[in-house]
Write a protein that holds these residues in place. Structure first.
Motif, mmCIF file in Angstrom:
data_model
loop_
_atom_site.group_PDB
_atom_site.id
_atom_site.type_symbol
_atom_site.label_atom_id
_atom_site.label_comp_id
_atom_site.label_asym_id
_atom_site.label_seq_id
_atom_site.Cartn_x
_atom_site.Cartn_y
_atom_site.Cartn_z
ATOM 1 N N TRP A 449 24.521 21.657 37.433
ATOM 2 C CA TRP A 449 24.716 23.037 37.750
ATOM 3 C C TRP A 449 26.246 23.196 38.243
ATOM 4 C CZ3 TRP A 449 26.415 24.407 42.853
ATOM 5 C CH2 TRP A 449 26.021 23.235 43.808
ATOM 6 N N PHE A 450 26.793 24.427 37.905
ATOM 7 C CA PHE A 450 28.086 24.672 38.406
ATOM 8 C C PHE A 450 28.303 26.090 38.760
ATOM 9 C CE2 PHE A 450 32.527 25.520 38.426
ATOM 10 C CZ PHE A 450 32.999 24.332 39.009
ATOM 11 N N LEU A 451 28.820 26.672 39.657
ATOM 12 C CA LEU A 451 28.711 27.928 40.315
ATOM 13 C C LEU A 451 30.289 28.446 40.121
ATOM 14 C CD1 LEU A 451 26.986 29.703 43.060
ATOM 15 C CD2 LEU A 451 29.445 29.815 43.249
ATOM 16 N N MET A 452 30.325 29.582 39.438
ATOM 17 C CA MET A 452 31.670 30.291 39.246
ATOM 18 C C MET A 452 31.553 31.466 40.278
ATOM 19 S SD MET A 452 33.755 31.676 35.953
ATOM 20 C CE MET A 452 32.809 33.016 35.552
ATOM 21 N N ALA A 453 32.384 31.594 41.147
ATOM 22 C CA ALA A 453 32.288 33.006 41.849
ATOM 23 C C ALA A 453 33.793 33.580 41.922
ATOM 24 C CB ALA A 453 32.200 32.561 43.373
ATOM 25 N N ASP A 454 33.854 35.151 42.191
ATOM 26 C CA ASP A 454 34.921 35.851 42.015
ATOM 27 C C ASP A 454 35.828 35.509 43.324
ATOM 28 O OD1 ASP A 454 33.835 37.241 39.834
ATOM 29 O OD2 ASP A 454 32.987 38.962 41.158
ATOM 30 N N GLY A 455 36.942 35.922 42.935
ATOM 31 C CA GLY A 455 38.042 35.402 44.051
ATOM 32 C C GLY A 455 38.299 36.628 45.136
ATOM 33 N N ASP A 456 37.063 36.852 45.758
ATOM 34 C CA ASP A 456 37.145 37.983 47.032
ATOM 35 C C ASP A 456 36.358 37.284 48.032
ATOM 36 O OD1 ASP A 456 34.504 38.288 45.848
ATOM 37 O OD2 ASP A 456 34.631 40.365 45.007
ATOM 38 N N ALA A 457 35.876 37.995 49.087
ATOM 39 C CA ALA A 457 35.321 37.642 50.303
ATOM 40 C C ALA A 457 33.835 37.274 49.893
ATOM 41 C CB ALA A 457 35.228 38.659 51.196
ATOM 42 N N GLU A 458 33.225 38.194 49.048
ATOM 43 C CA GLU A 458 31.759 37.703 48.614
ATOM 44 C C GLU A 458 31.786 36.429 47.719
ATOM 45 O OE1 GLU A 458 27.635 38.173 48.513
ATOM 46 O OE2 GLU A 458 29.478 39.155 49.687
ATOM 47 N N GLY A 459 32.833 36.218 47.074
ATOM 48 C CA GLY A 459 32.886 34.853 46.182
ATOM 49 C C GLY A 459 33.071 33.626 47.133
ATOM 50 N N THR A 460 33.937 34.037 48.171
ATOM 51 C CA THR A 460 33.920 33.157 49.218
ATOM 52 C C THR A 460 32.443 32.605 49.914
ATOM 53 O OG1 THR A 460 36.135 33.431 49.648
ATOM 54 C CG2 THR A 460 35.141 32.268 51.252
ATOM 55 N N GLY A 473 28.470 12.309 48.807
ATOM 56 C CA GLY A 473 29.884 12.059 47.782
ATOM 57 C C GLY A 473 30.264 12.929 47.168
ATOM 58 N N GLU A 474 29.680 14.033 46.878
ATOM 59 C CA GLU A 474 30.152 15.322 46.293
ATOM 60 C C GLU A 474 30.972 16.025 46.944
ATOM 61 O OE1 GLU A 474 26.820 16.233 42.756
ATOM 62 O OE2 GLU A 474 26.894 17.318 44.561
ATOM 63 N N ASN A 475 32.213 16.734 46.295
ATOM 64 C CA ASN A 475 33.118 17.725 46.696
ATOM 65 C C ASN A 475 32.795 19.033 46.293
ATOM 66 O OD1 ASN A 475 34.852 15.847 48.336
ATOM 67 N ND2 ASN A 475 35.752 15.047 46.471
ATOM 68 N N ILE A 476 33.060 19.990 46.840
ATOM 69 C CA ILE A 476 32.837 21.330 46.403
ATOM 70 C C ILE A 476 33.312 21.708 44.996
ATOM 71 C CG2 ILE A 476 34.898 22.412 47.619
ATOM 72 C CD1 ILE A 476 31.175 23.763 46.927
ATOM 73 N N ALA A 477 34.556 20.902 44.812
ATOM 74 C CA ALA A 477 35.187 21.156 43.479
ATOM 75 C C ALA A 477 34.231 20.785 42.282
ATOM 76 C CB ALA A 477 36.613 20.772 43.603
ATOM 77 N N ASP A 478 33.464 19.759 42.747
ATOM 78 C CA ASP A 478 32.561 19.164 41.634
ATOM 79 C C ASP A 478 31.594 20.178 41.229
ATOM 80 O OD1 ASP A 478 33.891 16.775 41.746
ATOM 81 O OD2 ASP A 478 32.594 16.034 43.400
ATOM 82 N N ARG A 479 31.262 21.184 41.989
ATOM 83 C CA ARG A 479 30.131 22.032 41.647
ATOM 84 C C ARG A 479 30.277 23.411 41.562
ATOM 85 N NH1 ARG A 479 26.070 19.468 38.824
ATOM 86 N NH2 ARG A 479 25.879 17.224 40.337
ATOM 87 N N ALA A 480 31.509 23.784 42.207
ATOM 88 C CA ALA A 480 31.707 25.251 42.210
ATOM 89 C C ALA A 480 33.385 25.510 42.426
ATOM 90 C CB ALA A 480 31.261 25.798 43.736
ATOM 91 N N GLN A 481 33.622 26.831 41.623
ATOM 92 C CA GLN A 481 35.098 27.022 41.827
ATOM 93 C C GLN A 481 35.131 28.716 41.682
ATOM 94 O OE1 GLN A 481 38.186 25.339 41.074
ATOM 95 N NE2 GLN A 481 38.765 27.365 41.415
#
Length: 575
Positions: A449-460, A473-481
């Motif tokens: 799985w990978f999550l893509m969020a908008d670049g606003d407060a809700e996305g954060t 061992g995972e970083n957030i960059a491995d699973r979301a952007q």
């Protein structure tokens, strides 16, 4: 005796697998993941005439070869262990406990009975042959010393296995020796007086048919001359039968005919593959309802294994059959590639077989993993309407409708096919708990799985929630952007597509937008994008127009953030 789980080691494509089973278990997964291997392991142990101690069941093609240098002679031994167990006190009938007393072992804590049956295969250097050793085990995996083969012989009586393969030959299944049809034929019994009366009538009908063709008499006389060379009846050595004249012959030749909607009657094997396949499935159902109860003792618990029952069936028929599976008699094990079928079975019945770093894994949802409300949301979002999503290797979780329509097109423009990559897109913003159950569901089933969020407060906020589901061992960059800007349309606006979007807006609407924005650049941009989408005919149409423009400019003009996300999806799907 219900089969609780099966452990397989070094059998064909499976190096190691531990699979738990329910009353109904549906195996899904890609080709060569190991689904059919599981069914074959069961069939090998339960239907190939279990012998005592040693027997030659495994062949050189059954051994798992871990690398190109391995051979069946040097491969690790095969082990298939079937574990039968009670789930509650006194579940097993008394005859089972008594007759299997040498191998039915009570748990020291619960008192519930367990049986472990193992088939081992190995190459014997001394004899130069492949041998199979059968044994019952204790809870520690040690072999039980038995005085005779009685428990082995009783296993297939108490747990008869009935297997229906994906290749269903209606002519064979409805033939005299069909595994299910033959039981119905054998059940036909007539009193002697009635049988004799019918046979006399058949002989008269036969004589009338044969007598209507004088040429057949000459044929009969010529064939009769064979008695000069071989011993035959001296009086009337040749008998022609247009129809069977004995009841048991007639019963053996019973055929199924189906009438079309216009009334035409055709033999079953003259109908389409879908109709034939469905007829065999219905025969299977009839067998479980009728003959099974009569053919086996009350204490028997049949195991019904069906390989791809959806083959050749219309989607509506597949969905109906999925619901019907829950009503079959016995323990059911099914393999399937159909999202329509899994949409009609409980999610807890699904086992997703997949490969990870060459190892065979099982993904499943167990009772208690989700609340009732969460399961409702998952059913609504995926299982009931998009069952095929369960077959994907990777899910891209996106916030909104625009992302849902644009991202598959971008993937295609970058040279990737969604089907070949095997990924699906799900919107999470409208799912309860901000879509977190989708992530949990994917992880339990072994779907990347990978999550893509908008670049606003809700996305954060969405990114922070995804952070709660990272493995060690995972970083957030491995699973979301998150995007660099407020949404995917703004991402394109600020990366060279401003003029393209503005040109979609008529002059009179631009004037109105400028007045409403009153010098607020951010507001004017947002209103322009919204109006462009409206002028295009909605977000799906806007996505298509944008994709056309990108194709003309080239994939390199896709915003870098989106290129990075797509590259990560392709990587995850390939892992």
């Amino acid at each position: 005796m219900k089969l609780q789980d099966i452990k397989i080691k070094n059998f064909r494509g499976i190096r190691s697998l531990h699979l738990t089973l329910d009353e109904l278990t549906v195996l899904i997964g890609e080709n060569n993941a190991g689904k059919s291997t599981v069914l074959e392991a069961l069939r090998l142990v339960l239907t190939r005439g279990v012998g005592f101690r040693k027997d030659g069941r495994f062949t050189e093609y059954d051994f798992h070869l871990k690398d190109s240098a391995a051979t069946p002679q040097t491969a690790d031994p095969i082990s298939i262990i079937l574990h039968f167990a009670e789930k509650h006190e006194d579940e097993w009938p008394e005859p089972v406990v008594q007759q299997m007393s040498d191998v039915a072992l009570p748990d020291v804590t619960t008192g519930l009975y367990h049986i472990w049956l193992q088939a081992q295969g190995s190459f014997q250097v001394e004899s130069g042959v492949f041998e199979t050793k059968w044994a019952f085990l204790n809870a520690d995996g040690n072999e039980l010393n038995l005085k005779n083969a009685t428990p082995h012989n009783l296993v297939t009586r108490f747990v008869p296995l009935f297997f229906l393969s994906a290749i269903r030959n209606a002519s064979q299944e409805f033939g005299q020796r069909g595994q299910f049809w033959s039981g119905f034929l054998k059940s036909i019994q007539l009193p002697d007086e009635q049988r004799e009366e019918i046979e006399e009538m058949l002989q008269r009908v036969n004589a009338s048919v044969i007598g209507a063709n004088e040429g057949l008499t000459e044929v009969t006389n010529k064939i009769a001359e064979a008695r000069k060379l071989v011993p035959l009846d001296s009086g009337n050595p040749v008998v022609l039968e247009a129809i069977p004249t004995r009841v048991f012959d007639m019963v053996g030749k019973i055929q199924v005919h189906l009438k079309s909607c216009c009334g035409a009657k055709l033999p079953l094997h003259r109908h389409g593959e879908g109709t034939q396949s469905l007829a065999v499935l219905m025969l299977f159902e009839a067998f479980t309802v009728a003959n099974l109860a009569e053919a086996y003792a009350p204490e028997s618990a049949p195991l019904l294994a069906l390989e791809e029952p959806e083959a050749h069936l219309h989607p509506s028929a597949i969905r109906a059959f999925g619901a019907f599976l829950k009503e079959l008699t016995g323990q059911i094990l099914v393999t399937s590639h159909s999202g329509d079928l899994v949409s009609r079975v409980p999610v807890t019945a699904i086992r997703r077989i997949y490969k990870e770093n060459g190892e065979t894994k099982v993904g499943l949802v167990q009772t208690g993993d989700f609340t009732g409300r969460q399961l409702q949301a998952l059913d609504y979002c995926i299982r009931l309407a998009r069952g095929h999503y369960l077959f994907s290797r990777c899910w891209l979780l996106v916030e909104g409708e625009s992302d849902y329509h644009i991202m598959p097109l971008l993937l295609e423009i970058m040279g990737h096919s969604a089907d070949e990559v095997s990924f699906s897109i799900l919107e999470y913003s409208q799912v309860i708990e901000k879509g977190e159950p989708l992530i949990q569901f994917a992880k339990l089933l072994g779907i990347q799985w990978f999550l893509m969020a908008d670049g606003d407060a809700e996305g954060t906020n969405y990114i922070n929630r995804a952070n709660n589901h990272l493995d060690a061992g995972e970083n957030i960059a491995d699973r979301a952007q998150s995007l660099a800007y407020n949404d995917i349309e703004h991402e394109f606006w600020h990366n060279g597509y401003q003029a393209f979007i503005e040109n979609m807006v008529p002059a009179h609407r631009k004037s109105s937008i400028a007045q409403r924005a009153a010098g607020d650049v951010a507001k004017e941009t947002k209103l322009t994008i919204k109006t462009a989408i409206d002028e295009a005919g909605g977000k799906p149409a806007f996505a298509q127009k944008l994709a056309t423009e990108i194709r003309q400019r080239g994939a390199g003009t896709i915003p870098q953030t989106l290129q990075d996300i797509i590259a990560r999806i392709v990587q995850l799907a390939g892992d």
